[in-house]
Design an enzyme around this catalytic site. Structure first.
Site, PDB file in Angstrom:
ATOM      1  CE  LYS A 161      29.659   9.550  99.141  1.00  0.00           C
ATOM      2  NZ  LYS A 161      29.555  10.905  99.607  1.00  0.00           N
TER       3      LYS A 161
HETATM    4  N1  PMP Z   1      31.947  15.779  96.897  1.00  0.00           N
HETATM    5  C1  PMP Z   1      31.585  15.471  98.070  1.00  0.00           C
HETATM    6  C2  PMP Z   1      32.349  15.933  99.196  1.00  0.00           C
HETATM    7  C3  PMP Z   1      30.418  14.647  98.234  1.00  0.00           C
HETATM    8  O1  PMP Z   1      30.013  14.249  99.544  1.00  0.00           O
HETATM    9  C4  PMP Z   1      29.697  14.253  97.159  1.00  0.00           C
HETATM   10  C5  PMP Z   1      28.602  13.539  97.278  1.00  0.00           C
HETATM   11  N2  PMP Z   1      28.933  12.035  97.342  1.00  0.00           N
HETATM   12  C6  PMP Z   1      30.253  14.768  95.932  1.00  0.00           C
HETATM   13  C7  PMP Z   1      31.313  15.607  95.925  1.00  0.00           C
HETATM   14  C8  PMP Z   1      29.459  14.140  94.632  1.00  0.00           C
HETATM   15  O2  PMP Z   1      29.914  12.968  94.228  1.00  0.00           O
HETATM   16  P1  PMP Z   1      28.818  12.069  93.645  1.00  0.00           P
HETATM   17  O3  PMP Z   1      28.731  12.736  92.233  1.00  0.00           O
HETATM   18  O4  PMP Z   1      29.534  10.817  93.533  1.00  0.00           O
HETATM   19  O5  PMP Z   1      27.667  12.072  94.485  1.00  0.00           O
END
Ligand code: PMP
Length: 308
Positions: A161
């Site tokens: 991330k």
């Molecule tokens: N994939 C990506 C590339 C993202 O940026 C996100 C958003 N954070 C997600 C998946 C979903 O992750 P989460 O459920 O932790 O928000």
């Protein structure tokens, strides 16, 4: 699951490197390393307004992920407990009475020249904003397979991330929007289905919920994990495995998950209707269960919520 249109929060008090100031006064020099080289990692955390209090969703899971990612990227940050305390403080100081989104970021605050992660000072920020729906969760999405490849784990790990990695997402999402689609689906460098620009993906095939596994160059979504738990509790069989592109065109149902998009169903992919072209029965079950959990209507999942 559509929520009320958000009222922007004017200049909310925000945390930057140990100080609280109105957002507009939280400034960094233009030669900040993170701005020049994308050297940061971040989280997005939702707070749901219950009518009497703000419930932050899966707070510890988000900060545990951030802490692990900062470590992988050779950045130091406050402890998980300290970051939780700052997040709670951020909500308490601004006292929002609507749904919000918290954005904590660990970043390289030094100003030296050169893309390197060692010997550059680290910084930490946390701020919030009002947030309604990120994608329309009631209307089906029209999505496309992107012509952009997902970042490979050995190039810029999606798992991290990392702020700089979101250029990959921005390219895919922009291409999708310019071509009249709502969202883009990435394939990875093995041509397997990966995820959306900021969402994980689930397919329903013959009553089984299928999602790319953790080695498919996905972000290990906190919502993805929550959905896997809900599916298990609802007795829905799940497979985490490699997904071929053309399985998208054979799927009975497809939905995307994420902190922003929550559970958003897909109506068409590459102009091919998904299933009956309406929200499918398993998607409906999961979307309802998720909504009940995040709004605190289901005691089984009370531990997902931190009330402020
Ligand atoms: N994939 C990506 C590339 C993202 O940026 C996100 C958003 N954070 C997600 C998946 C979903 O992750 P989460 O459920 O932790 O928000």
């Amino acid at each position: 699951m559509t929520s009320a249109a958000p009222q922007p929060l004017a200049n909310p008090l925000s945390y930057l490197n140990g100080e609280w100031k109105p957002l507009g006064e939280c400034l960094v020099p233009i030669n900040t390393h993170a701005l020049q080289y994308g050297t940061g990692c971040f989280e997005g955390i939702r707070g749901y307004w219950s009518g009497t209090r703000l419930n932050l969703l899966l707070l510890r899971q988000h900060f545990a992920r951030l802490h692990r990612n900062a470590g992988m990227l050779l950045m130091s940050c406050p402890s998980v407990d300290e970051m939780i305390a700052i997040a709670r403080d951020c909500v308490a100081r601004n006292a929002p009475t609507q749904n919000v989104y918290l954005r904590p970021v660990v970043f390289k605050r030094g100003t030296s020249l050169g893309p390197v992660l060692v010997n550059v000072a680290d910084g930490y920020m946390c701020y919030l904003q009002a947030l309604g729906d990120y994608l329309d969760t009631s209307k089906g999405l029209n999505v496309c397979v992107s012509s952009w490849r997902r970042l490979a784990d050995n190039a810029i790990p999606t798992r991290s991330k990392a702020t700089g990695g979101y250029l990959n997402s921005a390219l895919a999402k922009s291409e999708a929007v310019l071509n009249g689609f709502d969202e883009a689906i990435f394939l990875n460098d093995r041509n397997q289905v990966c995820e959306g620009s900021a969402e994980n993906i689930f397919l329903v095939r013959d009553g089984v919920l299928v999602t790319p596994d953790r080695t498919a160059d996905i972000l290990e979504g906190i919502t993805r994990q929550a959905i896997l738990q809900l599916a298990q509790d609802l007795g829905i069989p799940v497979q985490e495995r490699a997904v071929a592109r053309t399985e998208l065109y054979h799927a009975d149902e497809i939905f995307l998950t994420g902190t922003g998009c929550q559970v958003s169903w897909v109506k068409s992919i590459d102009k091919r209707q998904v299933g009956a072209g309406a929200r499918g029965p398993l998607t409906a079950k999961i979307q309802t269960a998720y909504e009940n959990a995040v709004y605190g209507r289901e005691p089984t999942y009370a531990e997902w919520l931190t009330a402020v």
